[in-house]
Design a protein around this motif. Sequence first.
Motif, PDB file in Angstrom:
ATOM      1  N   PRO A   1      16.513 -17.966  25.399  1.00  0.00           N
ATOM      2  CA  PRO A   1      15.142 -17.604  24.960  1.00  0.00           C
ATOM      3  C   PRO A   1      15.333 -18.061  23.266  1.00  0.00           C
ATOM      4  N   ASP A   2      14.257 -18.832  22.839  1.00  0.00           N
ATOM      5  CA  ASP A   2      14.191 -19.421  21.472  1.00  0.00           C
ATOM      6  C   ASP A   2      13.414 -18.163  20.600  1.00  0.00           C
ATOM      7  N   PHE A   3      14.057 -18.365  19.438  1.00  0.00           N
ATOM      8  CA  PHE A   3      13.612 -17.071  18.533  1.00  0.00           C
ATOM      9  C   PHE A   3      13.705 -17.644  17.091  1.00  0.00           C
TER      10      PHE A   3
ATOM     11  N   LYS B   1      25.121 -28.149  19.522  1.00  0.00           N
ATOM     12  CA  LYS B   1      26.238 -27.396  19.342  1.00  0.00           C
ATOM     13  C   LYS B   1      26.700 -26.138  20.282  1.00  0.00           C
ATOM     14  N   TRP B   2      27.900 -25.819  20.319  1.00  0.00           N
ATOM     15  CA  TRP B   2      28.190 -24.455  20.968  1.00  0.00           C
ATOM     16  C   TRP B   2      27.758 -23.559  20.176  1.00  0.00           C
ATOM     17  N   VAL B   3      26.984 -22.533  20.343  1.00  0.00           N
ATOM     18  CA  VAL B   3      26.659 -21.310  19.454  1.00  0.00           C
ATOM     19  C   VAL B   3      27.149 -20.010  20.102  1.00  0.00           C
ATOM     20  N   ILE B   4      27.606 -18.881  19.204  1.00  0.00           N
ATOM     21  CA  ILE B   4      27.640 -17.739  19.696  1.00  0.00           C
ATOM     22  C   ILE B   4      26.681 -16.791  19.045  1.00  0.00           C
ATOM     23  N   ILE B   5      25.761 -16.213  19.643  1.00  0.00           N
ATOM     24  CA  ILE B   5      25.053 -15.358  19.120  1.00  0.00           C
ATOM     25  C   ILE B   5      25.735 -14.124  19.011  1.00  0.00           C
ATOM     26  N   ASP B   6      26.073 -13.390  17.848  1.00  0.00           N
ATOM     27  CA  ASP B   6      26.851 -12.210  17.734  1.00  0.00           C
ATOM     28  C   ASP B   6      25.672 -10.951  17.308  1.00  0.00           C
ATOM     29  N   PHE B   7      25.402 -10.367  18.225  1.00  0.00           N
ATOM     30  CA  PHE B   7      24.326  -9.051  17.932  1.00  0.00           C
ATOM     31  C   PHE B   7      25.087  -8.101  17.702  1.00  0.00           C
TER      32      PHE B   7
ATOM     33  N   ASP C   1       8.146 -10.330  21.528  1.00  0.00           N
ATOM     34  CA  ASP C   1       8.259 -11.749  21.853  1.00  0.00           C
ATOM     35  C   ASP C   1       9.315 -12.600  21.132  1.00  0.00           C
ATOM     36  N   ASN C   2       9.490 -12.072  19.683  1.00  0.00           N
ATOM     37  CA  ASN C   2      10.694 -12.808  18.842  1.00  0.00           C
ATOM     38  C   ASN C   2      11.674 -11.808  18.376  1.00  0.00           C
ATOM     39  N   ASP C   3      11.918 -10.852  19.133  1.00  0.00           N
ATOM     40  CA  ASP C   3      13.033  -9.848  18.917  1.00  0.00           C
ATOM     41  C   ASP C   3      14.213 -10.478  19.696  1.00  0.00           C
ATOM     42  N   PRO C   4      15.287 -11.185  19.358  1.00  0.00           N
ATOM     43  CA  PRO C   4      16.335 -11.512  20.377  1.00  0.00           C
ATOM     44  C   PRO C   4      17.063 -10.264  20.868  1.00  0.00           C
ATOM     45  N   VAL C   5      16.933  -9.152  20.411  1.00  0.00           N
ATOM     46  CA  VAL C   5      17.652  -8.046  20.920  1.00  0.00           C
ATOM     47  C   VAL C   5      16.803  -7.545  22.400  1.00  0.00           C
ATOM     48  N   VAL C   6      15.559  -7.909  22.178  1.00  0.00           N
ATOM     49  CA  VAL C   6      14.801  -7.742  23.297  1.00  0.00           C
ATOM     50  C   VAL C   6      14.732  -8.872  24.316  1.00  0.00           C
ATOM     51  N   LEU C   7      14.686 -10.064  23.836  1.00  0.00           N
ATOM     52  CA  LEU C   7      14.563 -11.223  24.655  1.00  0.00           C
ATOM     53  C   LEU C   7      15.925 -11.521  25.596  1.00  0.00           C
ATOM     54  N   TYR C   8      16.988 -10.902  24.793  1.00  0.00           N
ATOM     55  CA  TYR C   8      18.333 -11.006  25.544  1.00  0.00           C
ATOM     56  C   TYR C   8      18.617  -9.632  26.156  1.00  0.00           C
ATOM     57  N   GLY C   9      17.687  -8.780  26.231  1.00  0.00           N
ATOM     58  CA  GLY C   9      18.096  -7.482  26.816  1.00  0.00           C
ATOM     59  C   GLY C   9      19.618  -6.897  26.344  1.00  0.00           C
TER      60      GLY C   9
END
Length: 371
Positions: free
Chosen positions: A238-240, A258-264, A327-335
């Motif tokens: 999901p994009d944000f 690129k490879w991306v690590i999203i670190d929450f 709809d733009n909160d990554p924490v919500v979008l990624y569960g």
Amino acid sequence: MKKSILSIVLLAAVLLAACSTPSNVVKGTFENSPFENWVVEHYSIADEKLSSDTVTLKAGAIKFEVADDVPTVVYITPITDLQTSLGIALVHEPGQVISFNAKMEDRHITNLAVVGSAINEDYSRVHNEINKDYIEATKLSDQIMAEPKSEKNEELTRQIFQILDKIERKKVQYIKNNTDKLVSAFLLRSLNEDENIVACADALADNVRGSIFSPVFEQVEKLKEEMASAIKVGDAAPDFKLKTSQGKDLALSELKGKWVIIDFWGSWCGWCIKDFPAMKKFYAANKKKIEILGVNHNDTYDRWRAAVNGNALPWINVHNPEANTDDNDPVVLYGVTGFPTKVVVDPDGKIFDISVGYKENYYDELLKKIK
């Protein structure tokens, strides 16, 4: 006639005594407790309502009523700034009188004995087994707190997580070996991994499912639905779009290729912070191929900036404002439900890997997967 009158008097005395017998009571003794005041939390199993109170030891003992007319979990923990191991957890059903004795050494409960119900007697035995491990982990944590800048802390942190993993395995094994005991449903609530919760719940017998813990199984069904609807490996990421620490707008899609690590993470999350040194080493060695995108949660702008600067984070960091829309909160979008959580996105913009919590050798294992 005199005999009849005497019988009536005796019967009345017995009835009066029965009526005056206290019920809905928890009482206990603490041997060698260094703490005088304790917090008592009442947690309704049915509707998850929580209330709390403070009790004070008198000659090493406490006694209080459980006013609830529904099955309730009672947690008893000391009021202290010191780190302690497990407190006391009891299951109280209406009308019960539960008694316990807790032996303490230093600030830890080393032995717990409970009478009043089978489930509490069973749990006290589990408590005594796993609390040995919690005490060991607490002592290691004490060393970290005493010397927060010590070079040994990374190794001490690794040992702590090994112990916590061992505790999780012990609980899972106990549940699978005791599928017809109510205490197994009680232990479900203390498991950390969602997969373990679901697998253990599915293994429990019908008598446990139909017990006072039936609401727990309703919660497990909701968890299954959440897990089924959550993003999965292979899904499009999901994009944000959020602002970086330089104040520029950045969309995840801009990093495609690129490879991306999203670190929450969050400044309040101790284990997130403790992972930074290993993350920095990984990033320094692989930044030409892999980008890291730090996404904070539940931080004010000032706390976030202070944490980014204070920890000298060299990768891209974006601020996720508390007022962000779903709809733009990554924490919500990624569960995301646990921190830290790392989501790896491949160069095509698809989810490659999801990891929840601190994991030993995470970056070494990730490199093996990517290569």
